[in-house]
Design an enzyme around this catalytic site. Structure first.
Site, short mmCIF file in Angstrom:
data_model
loop_
_atom_site.label_atom_id
_atom_site.label_comp_id
_atom_site.label_asym_id
_atom_site.label_seq_id
_atom_site.Cartn_x
_atom_site.Cartn_y
_atom_site.Cartn_z
N TYR A 2 8.45 19.97 -16.47
CA TYR A 2 9.03 20.81 -17.86
C TYR A 2 10.10 21.89 -18.12
O TYR A 2 9.84 22.21 -19.10
CB TYR A 2 7.55 21.02 -18.47
N HIS A 64 1.31 14.79 -9.70
CA HIS A 64 2.00 13.71 -11.37
C HIS A 64 1.82 12.66 -11.23
O HIS A 64 1.68 11.95 -11.85
CB HIS A 64 3.01 14.99 -11.55
#
Ligand code: A2P
Length: 270
Positions: A2, A64
């Protein structure tokens, strides 16, 4: 991935320096990106994250996605950017995660976007995943996952609990359902003098899951925290149960590029 760890690190350092909070009062989770799945890449990736976050250790470190990208690829553009799980299996990545826990850089380790089948694949690991962070909300209730995780001491975190309305336009399906305006949720909200977002959050908490509604707005952050005080009735919970349609907002189609081994079917094992 991110791209926000350095700025969050500055914020963490500032509030700790100010004496507003101590490190022990914070719970800090981050994730291993898909291009660092080789065993010898895992700990360096975690060290970089800890350095950027200026936080000494992570409370929770997650794999993730059960998806591997080639070295240096942030987001894939073609099948050539993808690496199959037969080349770098999850077991290998997980062994790197276990090392991170062993030396205390990550207090807890877990996964994200894993199916029950993939969790089962790690059932004989030295340390089993302690958390699976997945999309969960009334349209995607995943009762089998909840049951499996409860039975196996794995905690669940519900992401996109509000239906992820801020996703990039190109990732949204045409005519996708809007959880925040769902009439059943709105009616329950009215009965509790609460907002729809608060009902969605309270529902996740009442099922025993962690829940991470995302907001960059102080008023909504406060509103979302307040949801933990709500108590939904059995009737509310029953009505919400009836909304399940196994609808995913985050479908993972960005991994299923032509020429790669990944398909929607083998990503979710369904
Ligand atoms: P904002 O950041 O402007 O508050 P999800 O958690 O499902 O991924 O959804 C995140 C989105 O939901 C963000 O666009 C966020 O907007 C919005 N959001 C967060 N909290 C609320 C709330 N209480 N009411 C309405 N929208 C909310």
């Amino acid at each position: 991935i991110y791209g926000n760890e350095k700025e969050i690190g500055k914020a963490i350092a500032e509030v700790i320096d100010n004496g507003d909070v101590t490190r022990d009062e914070l719970w800090i989770t981050s994730k291993l990106w898909n291009n660092k799945h080789r065993k010898n890449q895992v700990m360096p990736a975690l060290s970089q994250t800890i350095e950027d976050l200026q936080c000494g250790h992570l409370d929770l470190f997650l794999v993730h996605w059960p998806v591997v990208l080639a070295d240096g690829v942030g987001f894939p553009e073609s099948g050539d950017d993808m690496v199959s799980l037969s080349e770098i299996p999850i077991d290998e990545t997980w062994s790197g995660m276990e090392d991170c826990k062993d030396i205390g850089l990550a207090r807890h380790i877990g996964v994200s976007n894993f199916s029950v089948k993939k969790l089962e694949g790690l059932a004989n690991a030295n340390v089993r995943p302690e958390m699976n962070q997945i999309e969960m909300h009334p349209l995607l209730q995943q009762p089998d996952m909840l049951e499996y995780c409860n039975a196996n001491n794995i905690l669940l975190t519900a992401y996109s609990p509000l239906g992820s309305p801020d996703r990039m336009q190109e990732l949204k399906a045409e005519g996708e359902p809007n959880l925040l305006t769902n009439p059943v949720i709105s009616a329950i909200a009215e009965r509790h003098a609460a907002t729809s977002a608060q009902i969605l959050i309270a529902w996740a908490i009442q099922r025993g899951t962690s829940v991470i509604p995302k907001s960059v707005n102080v008023g909504r952050l406060r509103e979302n925290f307040e949801a933990s005080k709500l108590q939904l009735t059995d009737q509310d919970m029953d009505q919400i149960k009836g909304l399940d349609e196994h609808y995913r907002y985050v479908k993972g189609q960005f991994w299923t590029l032509e020429g790669s081994d990944y398909t929607i079917a083998n990503l979710w094992d369904e």
